[in-house]
Each structure stands twice: as C-alpha cells, then as structure tokens.
Write an enzyme that holds these catalytic residues in place. Structure first.
Site, PDB file in Angstrom:
ATOM      1  N   GLU A 258       0.950  -1.192   0.077  1.00 33.28           N
ATOM      2  CA  GLU A 258      -0.096   0.005   0.096  1.00 33.28           C
ATOM      3  C   GLU A 258       0.795   0.905   0.139  1.00 33.28           C
ATOM      4  O   GLU A 258       0.572   2.194   0.700  1.00 33.28           O
ATOM      5  CB  GLU A 258      -0.805   0.053   1.091  1.00 33.28           C
ATOM      6  CG  GLU A 258      -1.936  -1.070   1.134  1.00 33.28           C
ATOM      7  CD  GLU A 258      -3.094  -1.115   2.116  1.00 33.28           C
ATOM      8  OE1 GLU A 258      -2.671  -0.278   3.306  1.00 33.28           O
ATOM      9  OE2 GLU A 258      -4.201  -1.307   2.091  1.00 33.28           O
TER      10      GLU A 258
ATOM     11  N   GLU B   6      -7.082  -7.668  -0.497  1.00 34.33           N
ATOM     12  CA  GLU B   6      -7.465  -7.677   1.130  1.00 34.33           C
ATOM     13  C   GLU B   6      -9.001  -7.273   0.803  1.00 34.33           C
ATOM     14  O   GLU B   6      -9.363  -6.150   0.946  1.00 34.33           O
ATOM     15  CB  GLU B   6      -6.714  -6.535   1.756  1.00 34.33           C
ATOM     16  CG  GLU B   6      -5.385  -6.917   1.902  1.00 34.33           C
ATOM     17  CD  GLU B   6      -4.415  -5.950   2.911  1.00 34.33           C
ATOM     18  OE1 GLU B   6      -5.058  -5.127   3.619  1.00 34.33           O
ATOM     19  OE2 GLU B   6      -3.288  -5.851   2.797  1.00 34.33           O
TER      20      GLU B   6
END
Ligand code: GAL
Length: 824
Positions: free
Chosen positions: A182, A251
């Site tokens: 991320e 995710e």
C-alpha cells in the site's frame, strides 16, 4: 572414463527436466491470472504463519481448502526473522518454508507478500527497529541505506524460496509475490523520493527473476509489469491501471482488528458474501480474504495499542474453529463461483442497469451463460424481469444464477448454521478448584529508583534509539538538586511530562507517583502530578513501557516514542509560575526489567528464582506471579481467563502468550443489535459488541505450549491485579442455530459433540435471530418433535426443508424457512 559431450548434455537435460518437471507457468492477461495457459478464478485467504503455531498450520490450511480456497496468502515478517541485524530466526512458528510446504502438501497455491514493510497491525509494520538506528537510514524512501537493507532481506527470502523450489516456476506453490505494501496510500508524504523508491521497488523485484507475477497493492501508478491491486471492504469499483492487468482484490477485510479500549468487530456473513459477489459480478477474477484466519499476536508482535487477539472476525476464529455462518456461507459462494470459472474468465460481459442500484450482469460464451443480479440498495428489495422471468433480489444482495435461469445462491440468504462458542472448565482430574500462586516482586529498588542506568545522555531520547525494541521497558532517570532559596520552592510543585506512544510510570525519590498512557491512534499525552521534593538531591525515575510501535501512515517510522519531553517541574512563586526544564539534564537509561533479564518466565531451572507463597499480594504493581496447572481435558482449544488482572505479560512453559490488559475496558457506547443490519456499507464502527467489558479477557494457550502433567503459568503484572480468579478453559461450540429456505437442506452440527436438545424449531416465517427466535404468523405444527427425533444424540443431522417433511405451514405464496436452535 571420459564421458562424451553428447552424453553430458543429454544427462544435463534430463536433470533439468526432472528439476522442473512440475513447473507451473503462471502469467496473466487483462482478464485473469493464468496457470499453465488457463485463465483462473482464484479464491485466496490470509493466514499469517507467526500468528498461530506450526502445529496448528495443517488444520488451518485443511479447513481453508474445505472452505473452497485455492490459495493461502501470507506476509513475510522481517522484524521477527532478523531481530538483530544479520541474525536470523526461521524456527518454530517462524518457519516460513515449512508453512509454505504445508500449503503445498494440502494442494493449495500460495501468495507471498514479502513487503518487507507489511503494515498488518504488526509491531513497526514488520520493520526491524534497528533500521531506525542505522546511520543515514531513512525508511521506505529512496535512501541507499534503507534500500540496501530491504534488498538484503528480500533477496534472502527469495533465495530461500528458490532453494526450496517454492515458486510455481520451479514446481512450488507460490503463484504471486508482492513487493512493498500500500505504498500508494502514503507515497505523497515522501514526495519525489517516494516515486523514485516505488520505481526502484518495481525494478528490484523484477531483477529477482522469480518466474511468477509481482503485485503492488493500492499502487495506482504501479509500473508495468507490476499488477496494481485493491484493498478494502468493497472493491467492485476498482479498475487496474493497465489493460493487461486483471482485476485483483488482495485484501477483502473479513472484519477488523481490535485495539485496547476498542470493541469487538462483526462483519456479517451476508455483507461479506455480498462484497465478494459484487466483485465477481463486475469482472474481478482474484480475491483474497484478509484475514481468513487472524490468530494471535504472541510475544511483542502487536503494533501500537493492538490487542493480543487478532481474531478479525475471520472465517476461522482465533483458535482455528469455524466461525459460522461466515465460513459455511462463503464455502457455498465459492462452490458456485468455481462452477462458473470458465464462463466468468472467458464470457462476454453485458450489464443491464435497472436503476435504483439494481443491475443484471451476464457472462456469455458460445455454449454457456452465467448471471449475477445485484441489488446495492440498502433498504428496498426489488423484483426484476429478466428474459421473461421475474426475480426478487433482496436489498443489499446479489443473486447468482449459473445458468441465468435458476437462482443458485443469494448472498443474503444464509443456509449455514450459526454457532456460538462457550468456554468450559474441563479440568483434569485432581486439578484443584483454584490455582495456587507463588510471587516475587520485580526488583526496581536497587539501581532504577536510585537513578543508575547503563547509558547516559544530556537529552531525552527516543525509546527506539535506546532500547532498539529489545524490551517493552525503558527507564529514564535523572537527578534534580534543589536548595531552599530556589524560586521554584514555595507552594505546590508539579511534575509535568510530555510523553508519546506508550505507558509511563513515574517514581520520585523511590516513591511511586503515578501513571499515564496513550490511546490507540492518539499517541501524545501529558503526565501531570503534584510532587514533593526535598532540599538537595532528588531522583526522578520514569518507566516507559511500549505497547507496540505504530505500523501505518506516512512517517509512522519516525513518530517519537517514549518520553520525548519536555519534562519540567512547575512551581508557583507568589503569582509567578516558575518552570524548571529537566529535558537537557543528564539522563541515565536502562533497558528492560530485572525479571525479564533473569528470565523469570522460563522453566529452565537455571533461572529458578526465589518465589514465595507467603502474603500473596493483590493490586501490587511490578509483581511476578507463578502457578502450575494441568492442561484441560480433550483437544478443544484452550484459553486462560485473566479477569482480575491489570496489565502485563503472560507465559506458559516459557512461551509468550502476549501482552494482557483485561483492566482496559472497551468503550461503553456504540453496541446495538440494530446497528448490525447487514444492509448498507460496512465499516469497522458499524456493528460492534463487547461494550463496557474487558477489551480482552481470554488469551489463547495453544495446545502445543502445554505438556502432559504439570505446566507453568508466569505473569508479570505491571499495574497491579488479583490472580485469584485466573483459570483455564476450553472453547467449544455451545449453541448452534440454523436457517434454511424451502427446497434447501438444513444442517446442524455440534463440531465433535452430540446435539443434546432442541430449544426452538419453526417452519414458516420465524422471527428474530439466534438466541431469541420467535414463531411468526405461519408455522407448521409438529416441527419441534420432528427435529428432536432427527437430531438429538447425533453429532450432526440434515433435514430437507419441504412441506412433505415438515407439514404445511399455511404461509400462502410467501417463501418459507425452517429455523432451529440446538444446544450442544
Ligand atoms: C491494510 C494493510 C494490512 C492491514 C489492514 C488492516 O491497509 O495493507 O496490512 O493493516 O489494512 O487490517
């Protein structure tokens, strides 16, 4: 004898062939990941190997496979593998190779998110704290020192994988790898250097030549061939940044993590299934559950203010039990999605928008067609007409029709049982009613309270710098000399300390003054207390205790921790405020506690220390407690109930169970069942429970930590508590409820124990939820006795839900369902 060149080459080719005989070719196009040239629809789930024990891995992975997963995803946790620079540990539950081989043995693929920054609510996001202290090192940016360390560790992991032939290109299970994590969310914080670092990550990853695709999650500017992927509770609107990248969801948060003072999360099975079905309705082909099994933050692995449990409300609970109905409802979803794999990865996609957030999507190939009907409306059900037939789609649900005619699954119709776990004693024979305790004080009087440490500096230092994460504890000690004509002297005097991140206990001249601490996501706090000082020398000793380092956000790595100051004495001279700043005094530092250094938690007799059974103290700070116990009977997971204790650390037979803090209550407000309506967007504040109760009262004791006969539990109690209520329990299924609509089968199982009674059964339109079911306006007559006959005394039973089996319910045309509550 010389061998000919021809023979040599021939042998070499045979050897190469057998070396790569099982090699799998993993690639992708814009539609899907391809394995051996075939587009695949892949379902994956996160299990972090250090959050369970190696003994638990086979069962967790088997249950994942049974739940319909194709792959297991894990991060790699740098700071536990390289706690001290160039000293590595891959033993026990850090045995990454063994974990991946277990995945392979079960016939599943693996997704290896190396990071090595991982976030994950893991201490310091997985980075070793020594990085912070390396001269010239700037973390997660274009900095040579950092990049060289990252390169060193990542290469070590990749080489380890290659050596064990774990990449699919070598016949192993790993089909996808990830670099960084991320970074796109925080890149702007690092400016141009951030962009340069991200490009470097991409080039570096490719240079490792692993033969399977690399991904970068939440990285919308990921350079090709990196695949950018999505993370979140919903990802249907995500579009990869390149036509050649498939739509991947790394995710899908199955619930949420918990912080000290936080409440228990619950993401309903209906909503989770809805998010998955939406993703596949809108062209997704790879989806990973974060977490499929959350597990436990053993030792000191939890990030700042994250609890020891990392249950996450995942489909497998912290202990590895099925979290029902989530696990089963998803299993059915996986089965139906898999049955459509070819059509979903090859079909032409057409979507009809019915307005009001209602849509139908058809995937069609020459000889097959599959459909999704989605209703993203949070309160209204909708009926649509599709190819001449009428279909009702409940609010916030997706219906899946593998043949575009018959509904095979609807995300809001749960046909799986709900199970509630109970905790039971199951004491071994001759185990006494309550545990007998020994104790000893943590010795803080000798040097700490006299202000004598190992290191000194004329400034207040960051805890990372001094302690390098070798312990939770760091003493900051200084002396103040006062004479009676000091202007600060008259009136009240206050000790004021600006601290951050952790917990602070202050002592002055050997006396305890008070404590203060930070909160999750609110790290800065001020300690302020009246203090009486003496003329002459005064010793101030501050004990700072980490509750883990922060793990997320631009610059999390440089957040000051410990006592950055200022530390001041504030006095009153008449109307005038007098401030004496101690921040640049000579401070003396000492890392850790005596008891930790002397390994009081160890079972090794070399560390046997003087423990006493006399005058067992209650609510005494800085106290060690010890007891022996026998493991509860059976094979169910074991927890230790630490109610009555304050805050500290627990060990069983020398194995750390993690930090405990049952005295920290979850906030009072915000728990309401109404807020648990699955309809409408989920977030971590939406549906919570456990308000006003200890944030975490029970702590997992893996069976492999215990032995037959005597076991030892050691507690280090930092705040003061009462161990007399501590006891060991097993976690077992207590009540199960099931719902099934007409034409479906209702299944009940007590997971290894017989069903002892049926508390409720109704076929018609029963109301309420598990635990508080009530009959509705229509109800067939003899259902309770039919179910009792079929189920009581059995470990599981299944009932066909039909009028012929259960009798007429007189509900007219409306859909009927059977609801049952059984006691195990
Ligand atoms: C994501 C992160 C994960 C985890 C998750 C929250 O942003 O990539 O590692 O921290 O949030 O549980």
């Amino acid at each position: 004898m010389a061998i000919s060149k021809f023979a040599f080459c021939f042998c070499l080719s045979i050897a190469m062939l057998s070396l790569y005989a099982n090699a799998t070719e993993v690639s992708h196009d814009g539609r899907a990941i391809t394995i051996d040239g075939k587009r695949r629809l892949l379902l994956s789930g996160s299990i972090h190997y250090p959050r369970s024990t190696s003994g638990m891995w086979p069962d967790l992975i088997r249950k994942s496979k049974e739940g319909g997963l194709d792959a297991i995803e894990t991060y790699v946790f740098w700071n536990v593998h390289e706690p001290v620079r160039r000293q590595y540990d891959f033993t026990g539950n850090l045995d990454l190779v063994r974990f991946l081989k277990t995945v392979q043995d079960e016939g599943l693929y693996a997704v290896l998110r190396i990071g090595p920054y991982v976030c994950a609510e893991w201490n310091y996001g997985g980075l070793p704290v020594w990085l912070h202290n390396l001269p010239g090192c700037e973390i997660r940016t274009a900095n040579d020192v950092y990049m060289s360390e990252m390169k060193n560790f990542t290469t070590l992991i990749v080489n380890m994988m290659k050596k064990e032939k774990l990449f699919a290109s070598q016949g192993g299970p790993i089909i996808i790898a990830q670099i960084e994590n991320e970074y796109g969310n925080v890149q702007s914080y690092y400016g141009d250097a951030g962009k340069a670092y991200m490009n470097w990550c991409s080039n570096f990853a490719q240079s490792l030549d692993i033969g399977v695709p690399w991904i970068m999650c939440q990285q919308s500017d990921a350079p090709q061939p990196m695949i950018n992927t999505c993370n979140g509770w919903y990802c249907e609107n995500f579009k990869p940044n390149n036509d050649n990248s498939p739509k991947m969801w790394t995710e899908n948060w199955t619930g949420w993590f918990k912080s000290w003072g936080g409440k228990d999360p619950l993401r309903t099975a209906e909503d989770l299934a809805f998010s998955v079905a939406r993703f596949f309705q809108t062209g997704g082909t790879f989806q990973n559950y974060y977490m499929y099994h959350g597990g436990t933050n053993f030792g000191r692995t939890a990030a700042a203010y994250i609890t020891t449990t990392y249950d996450y409300d995942a489909p497998l609970d912290e202990y590895g039990n099925l979290n029902q109905p989530k696990w089963g409802h998803l299993k059915q979803l996986h089965e139906i999605l898999k049955s459509m794999e070819y059509t979903l990865t090859h079909g032409n996609i057409t979507t009809i928008d019915f307005g009001n957030s209602v849509s139908a999507t058809m995937y069609a190939t020459n000889d097959s067609a599959s459909c999704f009907f989605g209703n993203a409306n949070s309160s209204t059900d909708h009926t649509i007409t599709f190819q001449g037939n009428k279909y009702t789609i409940p609010a916030w649900s997706v219906s899946i029709l593998p043949d575009c005619k018959t509904e095979g699954y609807n995300t809001a119709k749960v046909n799986t049982q709900t199970s509630f776990k109970v905790k039971m004693m199951n004491k071994a024979e001759d185990e006494p009613e309550s545990l007998g305790w020994l104790w000893r004080p943590e010795n803080i009087d000798d040097t700490r309270l006299q202000g004598k440490g190992e290191v000194t500096a004329n400034k207040l230092m960051d805890q990372k710098e001094v302690a390098a994460d070798a312990s939770d504890y760091l003493w900051y000690m200084t002396s103040v000399y006062l004479n009676k004509d000091d202007p600060i002297w008259s009136g009240n005097m206050t000790l004021k300390i600006n601290a951050t991140g952790f917990i602070l206990h202050a002592y002055v001249n050997g006396e305890y003054l008070g404590s203060e601490w930070a909160k999750y996501n609110d790290y800065n706090y001020v300690f302020e207390k009246n203090v009486k000082l003496n003329p002459g020398k005064n010793v101030i000793s501050l004990l700072s205790a980490t509750v883990g380092f922060p793990n997320y956000g631009g610059g999390f790595e440089v957040i000051n921790t410990g006592v950055p100051g200022p530390v001041v004495l504030v006095g009153q001279n008449g109307d005038e405020m007098v401030i004496k700043d101690l921040s640049a005094h000579k401070w003396s530092y000492e890392v850790g506690l005596h008891g930790l250094k002397n390994q009081l938690f160890s079972t090794d007799s070399r560390y046997a220390a003087k423990w006493s059974a006399e005058n067992l103290p209650i609510n005494r700070m800085m106290t060690w407690y010890k007891t022996t116990f026998k493991a509860p009977l059976g094979t169910d997971p074991v927890v230790v109930d630490l109610q009555g204790l304050g805050k500290g650390h627990a060990w069983v037979n020398g194995n750390s169970l993690g930090r405990y803090w049952p005295s920290y209550l979850a906030k009072e407000d915000g728990c309401s069942l109404e807020a648990c309506d699955y309809r409408g967007s989920y977030d971590n504040n939406k549906c919570v429970f456990n308000c006003g109760k200890p944030t975490q009262r029970w702590y997992h004791v893996p069976r492999s930590f215990m032995q037959d006969g005597e076991n030892t539990l050691v507690l280090f109690e930092e705040f003061g508590g009462n161990p007399s209520l501590v006891n060991f329990q097993t976690v077992t299924t207590g009540t199960v409820c099931a719902n099934a609509y007409e034409k479906h089968t209702l299944e009940l199982a007590c997971q290894g124990r017989p069903i002892s009674s049926i508390k409720f059964a109704s076929f018609g339109n029963p109301q309420g939820r598990c635990g508080s079911f009530e009959k509705g306006s229509c109800d067939a007559n003899n259902v309770l006795s039919i179910i009792q006959n079929e189920c009581v005394g059995k470990e599981k039973c299944s009932i066909d839900v039909s009028e012929s089996k259960l009798g007429s319910a007189n509900c007219g045309a409306s859909v009927k369902r059977l609801a049952v509550e059984a006691v195990c």
